[in-house]
Structure formats: C-alpha cells, structure tokens
Design an enzyme around this catalytic site. Structure first.
Site, PDB file in Angstrom:
ATOM      1  N   CYS A   1     -17.573 -17.075  23.421  1.00  0.00           N
ATOM      2  CA  CYS A   1     -16.528 -17.770  24.771  1.00  0.00           C
ATOM      3  C   CYS A   1     -16.440 -18.386  25.113  1.00  0.00           C
ATOM      4  O   CYS A   1     -16.651 -19.550  24.866  1.00  0.00           O
ATOM      5  CB  CYS A   1     -16.853 -16.650  25.828  1.00  0.00           C
ATOM      6  SG  CYS A   1     -15.719 -16.449  26.923  1.00  0.00           S
TER       7      CYS A   1
ATOM      8  N   HIS B   1     -27.085 -14.307  27.142  1.00  0.00           N
ATOM      9  CA  HIS B   1     -26.247 -14.643  26.055  1.00  0.00           C
ATOM     10  C   HIS B   1     -26.628 -13.875  24.472  1.00  0.00           C
ATOM     11  O   HIS B   1     -25.947 -13.359  24.238  1.00  0.00           O
ATOM     12  CB  HIS B   1     -26.854 -15.892  25.456  1.00  0.00           C
ATOM     13  CG  HIS B   1     -25.760 -16.569  24.680  1.00  0.00           C
ATOM     14  ND1 HIS B   1     -24.901 -17.691  24.906  1.00  0.00           N
ATOM     15  CD2 HIS B   1     -26.147 -16.990  23.269  1.00  0.00           C
ATOM     16  CE1 HIS B   1     -24.270 -17.648  24.219  1.00  0.00           C
ATOM     17  NE2 HIS B   1     -24.713 -17.239  23.096  1.00  0.00           N
ATOM     18  N   GLU B   2     -28.034 -14.305  24.304  1.00  0.00           N
ATOM     19  CA  GLU B   2     -28.391 -13.316  23.260  1.00  0.00           C
ATOM     20  C   GLU B   2     -27.673 -11.916  23.240  1.00  0.00           C
ATOM     21  O   GLU B   2     -28.147 -10.888  21.749  1.00  0.00           O
ATOM     22  CB  GLU B   2     -29.974 -13.389  22.327  1.00  0.00           C
ATOM     23  CG  GLU B   2     -29.990 -14.956  22.274  1.00  0.00           C
ATOM     24  CD  GLU B   2     -29.390 -15.525  21.204  1.00  0.00           C
ATOM     25  OE1 GLU B   2     -28.833 -15.714  19.984  1.00  0.00           O
ATOM     26  OE2 GLU B   2     -28.607 -16.947  21.647  1.00  0.00           O
TER      27      GLU B   2
END
Ligand SMILES: [Zn+2]
Ligand SMILES: [Zn+2]
Length: 196
Positions: free
Chosen positions: A150, A139-140
C-alpha cells in the site's frame, strides 16, 4: 469454512512464540475473528537439517519453503506460519522480515531482526517485539488474501524497508485496504473505527 492455522517453531524461536502466542492469535483473529483453529508444531528436523545458509548466515526463503513443502504437504484450508530465529533473504534483497508463498499458503516470519534494536546490536523490549510481530502477521495475512503493498506509509500493508519504517506504521489496515478486504468478505476495522 473454518480455517486451520499451523504454527511452526524451531528450537530457537520456541520460547518467544510460546510466550507471545496471544499476539499471534490476536493477528489472526483481527481478520478471521473466531473462524479458525490453531495448532503449534515443531519444525520437521529434516527441514532444519537440510537448510543451507549463505555467507552472511542467512536463509534463502524460497529454498526453505521448498524444503518445508517437501516435508509438509499443503492442504486447502490450512495456513502454515513458520517462525524462524535466523535472518532471511529473498532474491537480491539483503534481508526481509517475512514472506508469504500464496499458492501453498505458507507464511514465514523471521524473529532475527524483529527482536533487535535498529543497529542490531541489542534486543528490544517485549512490547515492541509484540507490536512488530502483530504487524508482520497482519501484513503477511493481507498478502495471503491478495493485498499488494500500500502507498499509505501508515498502513500495515506498506512495505517496510527497515525496522524504523516497521515501527512507524500503524498496526491497522488503511481505509483502502479495509475496503478491499471487505469486498472479499472479511470484516476488518481501520484505526479510526471503534469496535463496539
Ligand atoms: Zn509485503
Ligand atoms: Zn493500505
């Protein structure tokens, strides 16, 4: 260009990260394949010493990144990932799991909630912890490369307001996010593609 990842640990996050460094690497190589080097470092003492906590014993992530950057200067091909054992927050949010400061390529991941049960009263098993850390890294890194949150709640780029949402999303980018990464030149697979 080969990327360099510097992993930063403080005393209380050291054991977990040393034990699970393969998961950290799995997250990085999911996007960067073999095109990176990785080092593990101890958080500079002065950063830890000067860090301030709020009344809920949480760290303000912007001030931590500022302190870190006054001690460790950003370099163009280096991505720094800091693992903290303390709970963190940002602006008006009660807490966050992780954050990315894009200009200085700094990722901060807090293990405080990631290692706990939903009620925060107990610790979860190592496999759940590993999956959560893996998702947070994807994610990061996605943010770092320019992806926004999203709307597909199964996508790893969806925003997780709590641990349950984090556990319910998949450790993969959705088709839309994969295509965006491909447009940027990164070869990434989605959950329904086999890697042969
Ligand atoms: Zn996010
Ligand atoms: Zn997506």
């Amino acid at each position: 260009m080969k990327y360099k990842f510097n992993i930063w640990v403080e005393p209380d996050s050291e054991d977990i990260i040393f034990r699970n460094i393969d998961v950290v690497e799995a997250g990085i190589s999911f996007i960067f394949w073999e095109n990176y080097e990785l080092d593990i470092n101890r958080m500079p003492e002065e950063v830890l010493r000067r860090t301030e906590f709020n009344e809920r014993n949480q760290l303000d992530i912007s001030s931590l990144i500022k302190l870190f950057r006054s001690s460790v200067k950003p370099e163009s091909n280096i991505i720094d990932i800091i693992f903290l054992s303390k709970d963190i927050y940002y602006k008006d949010k009660d807490y966050i799991f992780a954050a990315t400061h894009i200009p200085s390529k700094t990722i901060v991941i807090s293990l405080y909630r990631l290692s706990k049960t939903y009620d925060l009263k107990g610790f979860i098993d190592e496999n759940t912890l590993r999956t959560r850390v893996f998702k947070e890294i994807l994610h990061e890194l996605g943010h770092l490369l320019g992806l926004d949150h999203c709307s597909d709640e199964k996508c790893v780029m969806s925003f997780s307001p709590n641990l349950r949402a984090l556990d319910e999303k998949l450790p993969f980018f959705c088709r839309v996010c994969v295509d965006k990464l491909k447009d940027m030149g990164y070869k990434v697979f989605t959950s329904d593609e086999g890697i042969i």
